[in-house]
Enzyme design. Structure first.
Site, PDB file in Angstrom:
ATOM      1  N   GLY A 156      -5.954  -3.809  -3.766  1.00 28.20           N
ATOM      2  CA  GLY A 156      -5.201  -2.696  -4.324  1.00 28.20           C
ATOM      3  C   GLY A 156      -4.925  -2.920  -5.795  1.00 28.20           C
ATOM      4  O   GLY A 156      -4.485  -3.996  -6.194  1.00 28.20           O
ATOM      5  N   THR A 195      -3.141  -7.352  -2.608  1.00 29.39           N
ATOM      6  CA  THR A 195      -2.747  -6.803  -3.900  1.00 29.39           C
ATOM      7  C   THR A 195      -3.555  -7.459  -5.012  1.00 29.39           C
ATOM      8  O   THR A 195      -4.085  -8.558  -4.854  1.00 29.39           O
ATOM      9  CB  THR A 195      -1.261  -7.054  -4.208  1.00 29.39           C
ATOM     10  OG1 THR A 195      -1.059  -8.444  -4.514  1.00 29.39           O
ATOM     11  CG2 THR A 195      -0.378  -6.654  -3.043  1.00 29.39           C
ATOM     12  N   ASP A 196      -3.631  -6.809  -6.143  1.00 29.47           N
ATOM     13  CA  ASP A 196      -4.094  -7.470  -7.357  1.00 29.47           C
ATOM     14  C   ASP A 196      -3.004  -8.459  -7.780  1.00 29.47           C
ATOM     15  O   ASP A 196      -1.916  -8.504  -7.183  1.00 29.47           O
ATOM     16  CB  ASP A 196      -4.367  -6.443  -8.453  1.00 29.47           C
ATOM     17  CG  ASP A 196      -5.375  -6.938  -9.489  1.00 29.47           C
ATOM     18  OD1 ASP A 196      -5.647  -8.162  -9.539  1.00 29.47           O
ATOM     19  OD2 ASP A 196      -5.881  -6.108 -10.266  1.00 29.47           O
ATOM     20  N   ALA A 197      -3.284  -9.258  -8.793  1.00 29.73           N
ATOM     21  CA  ALA A 197      -2.354 -10.305  -9.212  1.00 29.73           C
ATOM     22  C   ALA A 197      -0.963  -9.733  -9.484  1.00 29.73           C
ATOM     23  O   ALA A 197      -0.813  -8.729 -10.179  1.00 29.73           O
ATOM     24  CB  ALA A 197      -2.888 -11.005 -10.463  1.00 29.73           C
ATOM     25  N   SER A 198       0.063 -10.399  -8.942  1.00 31.29           N
ATOM     26  CA  SER A 198       1.421  -9.854  -8.956  1.00 31.29           C
ATOM     27  C   SER A 198       2.172 -10.098 -10.257  1.00 31.29           C
ATOM     28  O   SER A 198       3.324  -9.691 -10.382  1.00 31.29           O
ATOM     29  CB  SER A 198       2.227 -10.456  -7.799  1.00 31.29           C
ATOM     30  OG  SER A 198       2.306 -11.867  -7.922  1.00 31.29           O
TER      31      SER A 198
END
Length: 354
Positions: free
Chosen positions: A254, A301-304
């Site tokens: 995402g 997720t993509d990097a948070s």
């Protein structure tokens, strides 16, 4: 543990009904369907494994961490203290990668996903690997066989980049995407996935849903917005992802990308100040991705640490919000103890449901 959206009657939502959130419920993933296609024996293993897990072990499976060292004590702590579901690493010599992977699996109670960014070839997996070519170079050949060969170099790949490069000012995916033609992007992304699937045990994670390449801004540094209407998105980005999903796509990353026209079509009550990136939006991650597109696989997720995600709420709110939105795994600890206990507290207090 993956969730998907279904109609209240039990069947998949039609184009007419999927917009109505009140008519939808969340059901468990179908482990016998794509992309898992598990036989009864393997389904039982999954169910029995989950039933035998502690709350700490369940929460650990929600995290994908970027490894910072190959020291055995460090890797052992990741597995035995934090019970990680996945580890991503940056390229290092091939022998070091193999040793790290053996160590991780040695201490993992549940086999751990191991991922890297093999977007352009084997150099994304190890420093002595072979660079084949970036997405734009492969796309310029107009030969899907090259995308297929590129996919064969992957493992648990955070790839392909199936964004569409519409805006020349967008620097985030300018060389990483296969181009600005949705059909070519769909065909080459599918070819990449098919090449990867020739290797047993390898998994494909397409990115960045719901689609980068329209906004000139970089989600690492600011908000990123996909401004397409419902109809435009369905014909372009939606067509790309549907092609991959129908072909057996394992996982989706995402993106911290807003899709306001679609989100409002699903939930007309949304105000501008309530608009969230996909990774924090149940409208996009559950109703659109799980419901309309019928995705049954895993979402990470993509990097948070990217601003497109971090500027929406506090980190303590953000971690459980991403899981409740429909993401299955959260990419990267900030402070391991703080993030792990934040997610554990949210689980124990019922913010994240069983």
């Amino acid at each position: 543990m993956v969730l998907r959206a279904e109609c209240s009657g039990g069947g998949r939502a039609s184009d007419k009904s999927f917009f109505c959130l009140k008519e939808r419920k969340i059901a468990m993933v179908d482990l016998k369907a794509k992309p898992y296609c598990l036989p009864d024996e393997d389904v039982r293993w999954v169910e029995e494994t989950i039933a035998g897990m502690t709350p700490e072990e369940k929460v650990g499976q929600l995290f994908f961490q970027l490894t910072a060292s190959q020291d055995e004590n460090y890797l052992r702590e990741l597995m035995e203290k934090y019970h990680l579901g996945g580890c991503r690493y940056n390229p290092m010599p091939g022998a070091a990668v193999q040793q790290q992977n053996r160590t991780l699996q040695k201490y993992a109670k549940v086999p751990v996903f191991i991922a890297c960014n093999t977007e352009a070839g084997g150099d994304g997996a190890c420093a002595d690997g072979t660079n084949i070519g970036s997405g734009i170079k492969i796309g310029a050949t107009r030969n899907n066989d090259y995308a297929y060969a590129l996919g064969k170099m992957a493992n648990t790949a955070f790839a392909p980049v199936c964004d569409i490069h519409y805006n020349w000012e967008n620097t985030e995916i300018v060389t990483r995407a296969f181009g600005n033609d949705p059909v070519r992007v769909a065909q080459m992304s599918k070819a990449y996935m098919d090449g990867l699937h020739t290797i047993p045990g390898f998994a494909c994670t397409a990115k960045h849903f719901p689609g980068n390449g329209l906004d000139f801004r970089d989600a690492h540094l600011s908000n990123n917005v996909n401004t397409f209407s419902v109809e435009e998105w369905d014909k372009t980005y939606g067509m790309v992802y549907k092609t991959l999903i129908d072909g057996g796509l394992d996982a989706i990353m995402g993106g911290h990308i807003m899709l306001p026209e679609y989100a409002r079509a699903i939930n007309p009550a949304l105000k501008d100040e309530d608009m969230m990136p996909a990774t924090l939006s149940p409208e996009i991650m559950t109703t659109l991705l799980r419901g309309k597109l019928g995705f049954n696989g895993m979402v990470v997720t993509d990097a948070s640490h990217m601003v497109g995600m971090t500027d929406r709420m506090t980190r303590r709110e953000m971690l459980p919000a991403s899981i409740n939105a429909g993401c299955d795994m959260f990419l990267f600890f900030n402070d391991p103890d703080e993030d792990f206990n934040t997610m554990l507290d949210a689980y124990k207090s019922g913010v994240i449901s069983e």
